[in-house]
Design an enzyme around this catalytic site. Structure first.
Site, PDB file in Angstrom:
ATOM      1  N   LYS A  15      24.734  28.156 -20.586  1.00  0.00           N
ATOM      2  CA  LYS A  15      24.418  29.543 -20.963  1.00  0.00           C
ATOM      3  C   LYS A  15      23.032  28.977 -19.757  1.00  0.00           C
ATOM      4  O   LYS A  15      22.511  29.960 -19.324  1.00  0.00           O
ATOM      5  CB  LYS A  15      24.195  30.589 -21.839  1.00  0.00           C
ATOM      6  N   ARG A 129      25.942  16.840 -25.801  1.00  0.00           N
ATOM      7  CA  ARG A 129      25.227  17.121 -25.215  1.00  0.00           C
ATOM      8  C   ARG A 129      24.279  16.472 -26.256  1.00  0.00           C
ATOM      9  O   ARG A 129      23.084  15.977 -26.145  1.00  0.00           O
ATOM     10  CB  ARG A 129      24.866  18.866 -25.226  1.00  0.00           C
ATOM     11  N   ARG A 146      27.379  27.207 -35.355  1.00  0.00           N
ATOM     12  CA  ARG A 146      26.876  28.109 -34.844  1.00  0.00           C
ATOM     13  C   ARG A 146      27.622  29.220 -33.790  1.00  0.00           C
ATOM     14  O   ARG A 146      27.242  29.976 -33.714  1.00  0.00           O
ATOM     15  CB  ARG A 146      25.738  27.919 -33.605  1.00  0.00           C
TER      16      ARG A 146
END
Ligand code: AMP
Length: 193
Positions: A15, A129, A146
């Site tokens: 995103k 990441r 999450r």
């Protein structure tokens, strides 16, 4: 042109990357609640430090902290003609809060894009990441939390926006450029001239 857009998708869907590309394409700012919280924490502000108690566990920051932050950001002049919200709203109460902020200005969302990416892919990307960016919430247990919260609290928002006729779903798998092209094509029918 008005371009009031929400970008949805599980953590690790890409995103943030895509929001910046769409922002450049359409000439509107990206508003990322995650970035706002991280910046506030890095600056040592009370809001950011409070938010970090939740972000570090992968939980949602309470609406009482999140909603005013977004309302304030949306009130800034650069968001008057449009914006791309990355990471907000994340639950049904935030949907209502956003509607109210926009209605007070006689505006509404033009489009909500949901980026679809399989959970296994998301986990892999977030772990990669973690190595690259060192984000404190990119560790396996927090990532799982999450993703679980996304499924439980955020994914149901898609239904709300389907019922309004403003949801577009886009396959988030593939090369970054390819996904951007898909997003642009998905958005265009909703953008008023
Ligand atoms: P993100 O950068 O979008 O992955 O967000 C990082 C973290 O910030 C999330 O895991 C939450 O803890 C918090 N956060 C971001 N956006 C919201 C929101 N709309 N509501 C509550 N918490 C949020």
């Amino acid at each position: 042109m008005s371009m009031r857009m929400v970008l949805m998708g599980p953590p690790g869907a890409g995103k943030g990357t895509q929001a910046l590309r769409l922002a450049a394409r359409f000439g509107v700012p990206t508003i990322s609640t995650g970035d706002l919280f991280r910046a506030s924490a890095a600056a040592g502000e009370a809001l950011g430090l409070k938010a970090a108690e939740y972000t570090s566990k992968g939980r949602l920051v309470p609406d009482e902290l999140t909603d005013p932050l977004v309302a304030e950001r949306l009130a800034q002049p650069d968001a008057a003609q449009g914006f791309i919200l990355d990471g907000y709203p994340r639950n049904l109460a935030q949907v209502d809060a956003l509607d109210e902020v926009l209605a007070a200005r006689d505006t509404e969302l033009d489009v909500v894009i949901e980026m679809d990416v399989a959970p296994e892919v998301v986990l892999e990307r977030l772990l990669a990441r973690a190595t690259a960016e060192g984000r404190a919430d990119d560790v396996v247990d927090v990532i799982r939390e999450r993703i679980a919260i996304y499924t439980r609290e955020t994914e149901p928002l898609a239904e709300v926006y389907v019922s309004r006729g403003i949801l577009a779903q886009v396959d988030g798998l593939g090369e970054v450029d390819e996904v951007t092209d898909r997003l642009v094509s998905a958005v265009e029918p909703f953008v008023a001239d």
